[in-house]
Design a protein around this motif. Sequence first.
Motif, PDB file in Angstrom:
ATOM      1  N   PHE A   6       0.838  -1.192   0.000  1.00  0.00           N
ATOM      2  CA  PHE A   6       0.000   0.000   0.000  1.00  0.00           C
ATOM      3  C   PHE A   6       0.873   1.242   0.000  1.00  0.00           C
ATOM      4  O   PHE A   6       2.040   1.205   0.401  1.00  0.00           O
ATOM      5  N   ALA A   7       0.311   2.348  -0.424  1.00  0.00           N
ATOM      6  CA  ALA A   7       0.987   3.632  -0.295  1.00  0.00           C
ATOM      7  C   ALA A   7       1.146   3.946   1.192  1.00  0.00           C
ATOM      8  O   ALA A   7       0.346   3.496   2.027  1.00  0.00           O
ATOM      9  N   LYS A   8       2.155   4.748   1.529  1.00  0.00           N
ATOM     10  CA  LYS A   8       2.454   5.034   2.938  1.00  0.00           C
ATOM     11  C   LYS A   8       1.239   5.594   3.671  1.00  0.00           C
ATOM     12  O   LYS A   8       0.922   5.158   4.791  1.00  0.00           O
ATOM     13  N   ALA A   9       0.552   6.545   3.077  1.00  0.00           N
ATOM     14  CA  ALA A   9      -0.602   7.164   3.745  1.00  0.00           C
ATOM     15  C   ALA A   9      -1.690   6.136   4.010  1.00  0.00           C
ATOM     16  O   ALA A   9      -2.335   6.147   5.074  1.00  0.00           O
ATOM     17  N   GLU A  10      -1.883   5.211   3.074  1.00  0.00           N
ATOM     18  CA  GLU A  10      -2.904   4.175   3.245  1.00  0.00           C
ATOM     19  C   GLU A  10      -2.487   3.187   4.335  1.00  0.00           C
ATOM     20  O   GLU A  10      -3.303   2.746   5.151  1.00  0.00           O
ATOM     21  N   THR A  11      -1.202   2.847   4.347  1.00  0.00           N
ATOM     22  CA  THR A  11      -0.696   1.955   5.399  1.00  0.00           C
ATOM     23  C   THR A  11      -0.926   2.552   6.774  1.00  0.00           C
ATOM     24  O   THR A  11      -1.388   1.882   7.701  1.00  0.00           O
ATOM     25  N   LEU A  12      -0.612   3.850   6.912  1.00  0.00           N
ATOM     26  CA  LEU A  12      -0.781   4.528   8.193  1.00  0.00           C
ATOM     27  C   LEU A  12      -2.250   4.585   8.586  1.00  0.00           C
ATOM     28  O   LEU A  12      -2.610   4.344   9.752  1.00  0.00           O
ATOM     29  N   SER A  13      -3.113   4.877   7.628  1.00  0.00           N
ATOM     30  CA  SER A  13      -4.547   4.955   7.907  1.00  0.00           C
ATOM     31  C   SER A  13      -5.097   3.609   8.363  1.00  0.00           C
ATOM     32  O   SER A  13      -5.851   3.521   9.343  1.00  0.00           O
ATOM     33  N   MET A  14      -4.690   2.552   7.684  1.00  0.00           N
ATOM     34  CA  MET A  14      -5.164   1.220   8.045  1.00  0.00           C
ATOM     35  C   MET A  14      -4.619   0.788   9.396  1.00  0.00           C
ATOM     36  O   MET A  14      -5.325   0.161  10.193  1.00  0.00           O
ATOM     37  N   ARG A  15      -3.378   1.131   9.675  1.00  0.00           N
ATOM     38  CA  ARG A  15      -2.788   0.788  10.980  1.00  0.00           C
ATOM     39  C   ARG A  15      -3.545   1.489  12.097  1.00  0.00           C
ATOM     40  O   ARG A  15      -3.817   0.899  13.147  1.00  0.00           O
ATOM     41  N   THR A  16      -3.880   2.747  11.889  1.00  0.00           N
ATOM     42  CA  THR A  16      -4.598   3.507  12.908  1.00  0.00           C
ATOM     43  C   THR A  16      -5.934   2.850  13.253  1.00  0.00           C
ATOM     44  O   THR A  16      -6.368   2.863  14.407  1.00  0.00           O
ATOM     45  N   LYS A  17      -6.559   2.247  12.245  1.00  0.00           N
ATOM     46  CA  LYS A  17      -7.870   1.627  12.457  1.00  0.00           C
ATOM     47  C   LYS A  17      -7.776   0.253  13.109  1.00  0.00           C
ATOM     48  O   LYS A  17      -8.622  -0.109  13.925  1.00  0.00           O
ATOM     49  N   CYS A  18      -6.771  -0.540  12.731  1.00  0.00           N
ATOM     50  CA  CYS A  18      -6.798  -1.953  13.122  1.00  0.00           C
ATOM     51  C   CYS A  18      -5.726  -2.386  14.117  1.00  0.00           C
ATOM     52  O   CYS A  18      -5.755  -3.519  14.603  1.00  0.00           O
ATOM     53  N   ILE A  19      -4.783  -1.497  14.451  1.00  0.00           N
ATOM     54  CA  ILE A  19      -3.738  -1.835  15.419  1.00  0.00           C
ATOM     55  C   ILE A  19      -3.972  -1.012  16.686  1.00  0.00           C
ATOM     56  O   ILE A  19      -4.256   0.191  16.618  1.00  0.00           O
ATOM     57  N   GLY A  20      -3.836  -1.647  17.842  1.00  0.00           N
ATOM     58  CA  GLY A  20      -4.072  -0.970  19.112  1.00  0.00           C
ATOM     59  C   GLY A  20      -3.277   0.313  19.253  1.00  0.00           C
ATOM     60  O   GLY A  20      -2.095   0.378  18.879  1.00  0.00           O
ATOM     61  N   GLN A  21      -3.906   1.345  19.778  1.00  0.00           N
ATOM     62  CA  GLN A  21      -3.281   2.670  19.854  1.00  0.00           C
ATOM     63  C   GLN A  21      -2.084   2.714  20.799  1.00  0.00           C
ATOM     64  O   GLN A  21      -1.258   3.623  20.719  1.00  0.00           O
ATOM     65  N   SER A  22      -1.968   1.725  21.705  1.00  0.00           N
ATOM     66  CA  SER A  22      -0.821   1.688  22.607  1.00  0.00           C
ATOM     67  C   SER A  22       0.441   1.212  21.899  1.00  0.00           C
ATOM     68  O   SER A  22       1.539   1.342  22.452  1.00  0.00           O
ATOM     69  N   CYS A  23       0.299   0.642  20.701  1.00  0.00           N
ATOM     70  CA  CYS A  23       1.458   0.217  19.908  1.00  0.00           C
ATOM     71  C   CYS A  23       1.978   1.430  19.143  1.00  0.00           C
ATOM     72  O   CYS A  23       1.497   1.750  18.048  1.00  0.00           O
ATOM     73  N   LYS A  24       2.931   2.121  19.745  1.00  0.00           N
ATOM     74  CA  LYS A  24       3.408   3.380  19.188  1.00  0.00           C
ATOM     75  C   LYS A  24       4.398   3.175  18.042  1.00  0.00           C
ATOM     76  O   LYS A  24       5.103   2.164  17.972  1.00  0.00           O
ATOM     77  N   LEU A  25       4.448   4.149  17.165  1.00  0.00           N
ATOM     78  CA  LEU A  25       5.407   4.159  16.058  1.00  0.00           C
ATOM     79  C   LEU A  25       6.589   5.058  16.376  1.00  0.00           C
ATOM     80  O   LEU A  25       6.465   6.044  17.109  1.00  0.00           O
ATOM     81  N   PHE A  26       7.734   4.723  15.815  1.00  0.00           N
ATOM     82  CA  PHE A  26       8.841   5.675  15.826  1.00  0.00           C
ATOM     83  C   PHE A  26       8.398   6.924  15.058  1.00  0.00           C
ATOM     84  O   PHE A  26       7.688   6.828  14.060  1.00  0.00           O
ATOM     85  N   TYR A  27       8.853   8.091  15.505  1.00  0.00           N
ATOM     86  CA  TYR A  27       8.551   9.345  14.817  1.00  0.00           C
ATOM     87  C   TYR A  27       7.050   9.467  14.567  1.00  0.00           C
ATOM     88  O   TYR A  27       6.587   9.530  13.415  1.00  0.00           O
ATOM     89  N   SER A  28       6.282   9.492  15.635  1.00  0.00           N
ATOM     90  CA  SER A  28       4.823   9.389  15.514  1.00  0.00           C
ATOM     91  C   SER A  28       4.210  10.527  14.692  1.00  0.00           C
ATOM     92  O   SER A  28       3.168  10.341  14.068  1.00  0.00           O
ATOM     93  N   ASP A  29       4.833  11.712  14.670  1.00  0.00           N
ATOM     94  CA  ASP A  29       4.288  12.816  13.888  1.00  0.00           C
ATOM     95  C   ASP A  29       4.441  12.597  12.382  1.00  0.00           C
ATOM     96  O   ASP A  29       3.626  13.083  11.591  1.00  0.00           O
ATOM     97  N   ASP A  30       5.481  11.876  12.004  1.00  0.00           N
ATOM     98  CA  ASP A  30       5.731  11.587  10.580  1.00  0.00           C
ATOM     99  C   ASP A  30       6.490  10.269  10.492  1.00  0.00           C
ATOM    100  O   ASP A  30       7.706  10.241  10.312  1.00  0.00           O
ATOM    101  N   PRO A  31       5.774   9.143  10.632  1.00  0.00           N
ATOM    102  CA  PRO A  31       6.441   7.839  10.676  1.00  0.00           C
ATOM    103  C   PRO A  31       7.211   7.528   9.392  1.00  0.00           C
ATOM    104  O   PRO A  31       6.893   8.031   8.314  1.00  0.00           O
TER     105      PRO A  31
END
Length: 457
Positions: A6-31
Amino acid sequence: MALETFAKAETLSMRTKCIGQSCKLFYSDDPVKIVRGRGQYLYDENDVRYLDCIGNVHHVGHCHPGVSRAAAAQSELLNTNTRFLHDNIISYANRLSATLPDKLSVFYFLNSGSEANDLALRLAQQYTQHEDVIVLDHAYHGNLKSLIDISPYKFRQLAGQKEWVHVAPLPDVYRGLYREDHPHPGKAYADTVKGVIDDVHSKGRKISALFCESLPSVGGQIILPQGYLTKAAEYVRSAGGVLVVDEVQTGFGRVGTHFWAFQMEGEAFCPDIVTMGKPMGNGHPLACVAMTEEIAAAFAATGVEYYNTFGGNPVSCAIGLAVLDVIEQEDLRGNATRVGAHLKDLLTQLQAKHPVVGDVRGVGLFLGMELVTDRELRTPATDVAAMVVNRLKAERICVSTDGPSENVIKFKPPMCFTTQDAELVVQKIDVALTDIQGHVAVMTPQPRASYPKPMFG
């Protein structure tokens, strides 16, 4: 069949929906979206290369071909559980045994450092028939409930401290109770453990174990003062407890001079239990607990079977053996010694140039650079550290922060890190600090909200 991409923006959008919010990303403002890795480098979806300075899990380098070949070959042959007799687990146990003191001769294999520390807790409590545990302040030992209970880094954010958990001061000679000017900081900090034991006994309770990282990482890349582990172990054993040393972050030659960080305490020193994880499988889930025969016998005497479906399976052990081969064949301990010394020297030169650099510490490829707003007061420069991390991201270099105030820039790169990598990183940090100090009044900390803190695990 090719995996879906997927495109990066789509990957991020899908992750936000289906992965628990406590699972943080590196560089959360711009992963950063990473799609492949090799050696000390990571590559994003546009094939832009990032230098990885924090990849201590991928110990011998991302996607090392020797490790990948071993995994593929064993996967094609057999992967099953340890209730079937198989050579790989025995071969791996023998190889690990050769790196450890003779007393640590019995092994249990698991899937993660958290599982290893959870088992170590059970072993200590069963062997001693005591419940209470001493841990170091700011320690982190894993994400299972039992380990949150013995991790001040976590339990202070949650329900608080259990009655059976007791916290000893972190032996930090830079900003702790006893500092670099103390004549015997190792004994002084060990005496604080004795004080905790005396307090526990005064309440009619008994100690099962002292849990201690060989080099506290989340605490801020701390180097324990010489003699601390020896004296603390003496106090704990005299009280009927055992010493559990957590090597999940620091084992497998990261310190360079030794295979295990606890060995820096001296040849005569031996813990009762050692836990290991992260670097063992070079990204594959693999962990281990090593212990004495006496502790293993007490655990077996319960009559309760210990069974771990995936722990010690043929593929995991083949990967573990390959990692040991690479460490030896590519002289990665020697590389850690040489490159780590060079990196530490370069960071020390930055300390002489930039007042914001309060301390440089570490050994091998386990290093920390602590930033402060005032060298006399040693006030944490948390916001400046966050700015450095984000500035280096823009330079395609991944670094992170640790310490109670998140003001320590940490370096735990893959063991194939080179002198050229070290020079590049320090050059970019030098430029970043020069620019930041030119625009920020370092002596006057800015509001935390001004500089978004990068999210790291």
